[in-house]
Design a protein around this motif. Sequence first.
Motif, short mmCIF file in Angstrom:
data_model
loop_
_atom_site.label_atom_id
_atom_site.label_comp_id
_atom_site.label_asym_id
_atom_site.label_seq_id
_atom_site.Cartn_x
_atom_site.Cartn_y
_atom_site.Cartn_z
N ARG A 43 0.55 -1.52 -0.07
CA ARG A 43 -0.13 -0.14 0.44
C ARG A 43 0.81 1.08 -0.07
N ALA A 44 0.56 2.29 -0.57
CA ALA A 44 1.69 3.22 -0.68
C ALA A 44 1.71 4.24 0.39
N SER A 45 2.33 4.92 1.59
CA SER A 45 2.30 5.54 2.24
C SER A 45 1.41 6.79 2.28
N CYS A 46 1.69 7.11 0.92
CA CYS A 46 1.10 9.27 0.80
C CYS A 46 2.58 9.89 1.96
N ALA A 47 3.11 9.06 2.52
CA ALA A 47 4.06 10.05 3.61
C ALA A 47 5.01 11.10 2.54
N SER A 109 10.53 12.64 -7.50
CA SER A 109 12.00 11.88 -7.31
C SER A 109 11.59 10.90 -6.95
N ARG A 110 13.11 9.56 -6.07
CA ARG A 110 13.07 8.31 -6.47
C ARG A 110 12.12 8.79 -5.48
N ALA A 111 12.12 9.00 -4.22
CA ALA A 111 11.86 8.77 -2.36
C ALA A 111 10.44 9.43 -2.71
N GLU A 112 9.74 10.14 -3.26
CA GLU A 112 8.39 10.63 -3.83
C GLU A 112 7.54 9.19 -4.72
N ARG A 113 8.03 8.45 -5.87
CA ARG A 113 7.89 7.76 -6.37
C ARG A 113 7.73 6.14 -5.23
N GLU A 114 8.70 5.75 -4.68
CA GLU A 114 8.08 5.08 -3.34
C GLU A 114 7.06 5.24 -3.02
N ALA A 115 7.05 6.44 -2.52
CA ALA A 115 6.11 6.84 -1.05
C ALA A 115 4.85 6.33 -2.12
N GLY A 116 4.36 6.11 -3.62
CA GLY A 116 3.18 6.14 -3.51
C GLY A 116 3.15 7.32 -4.43
#
Length: 209
Positions: A43-47, A109-116
């Motif tokens: 599930r995407a964290s959206c954080a 960014s990569r971090a943003e994509r990983e957070a969903g």
Amino acid sequence: MSTTRRTAPGLRATAAALAALALGGCGIRSTPVPVDAGPAPERASCAAPAGEEELPPVGGNVRAEVFLVCGGGVSPVGRGVSPDGPEPGRDTRLETARGLLDELRGNPSRAEREAGFSSSVPGDLEVAGPGDGDPGGTLRLSRDPTGLPSFALAQIVCTLAGTAAAGQDGSVVLGGPARDGGKPPLRYSCTEALRGSPEAAKTAGTPLR
């Protein structure tokens, strides 16, 4: 010919036996071999990525929030934006809108994509100032706002609302291309309903008084 007559009953009997075995195993006999269906979907964290959120502005950058798509809605992510320096006659509202739109058009960014997080704003979308007859503060997009993907419009409205690109009440006035008069611009506000259900963007604009 006689050989064929003797083997046909045997073939029919074998086929019937195989069919019976297949039917007998349906829903009754279990297999001891485990089935690997793969990992459960994450599930995407959206954080907002904490590392990026805590970074101080660099050089002339200022901290700003841009809204990205995540989990069926739009959520803010902190970014360092480099606005152009003030110049005589420069439209601060328009320059702010252009800087923020640049952030929305770029890849997360990569971090943003990983957070969903993702962005639905078209990469070729541009913004200009008021057209003839428009009230001051109007922002004209290169595509009609109502023709944009609903998530993209929600991103734009919520990113611009409350900044120097918006009015004193925090709302933003958006229209499409000004050529041939264009459609009258509409006023948009970043409401909780819009953030949680971007489809509402299609009917969120209200006529100017």
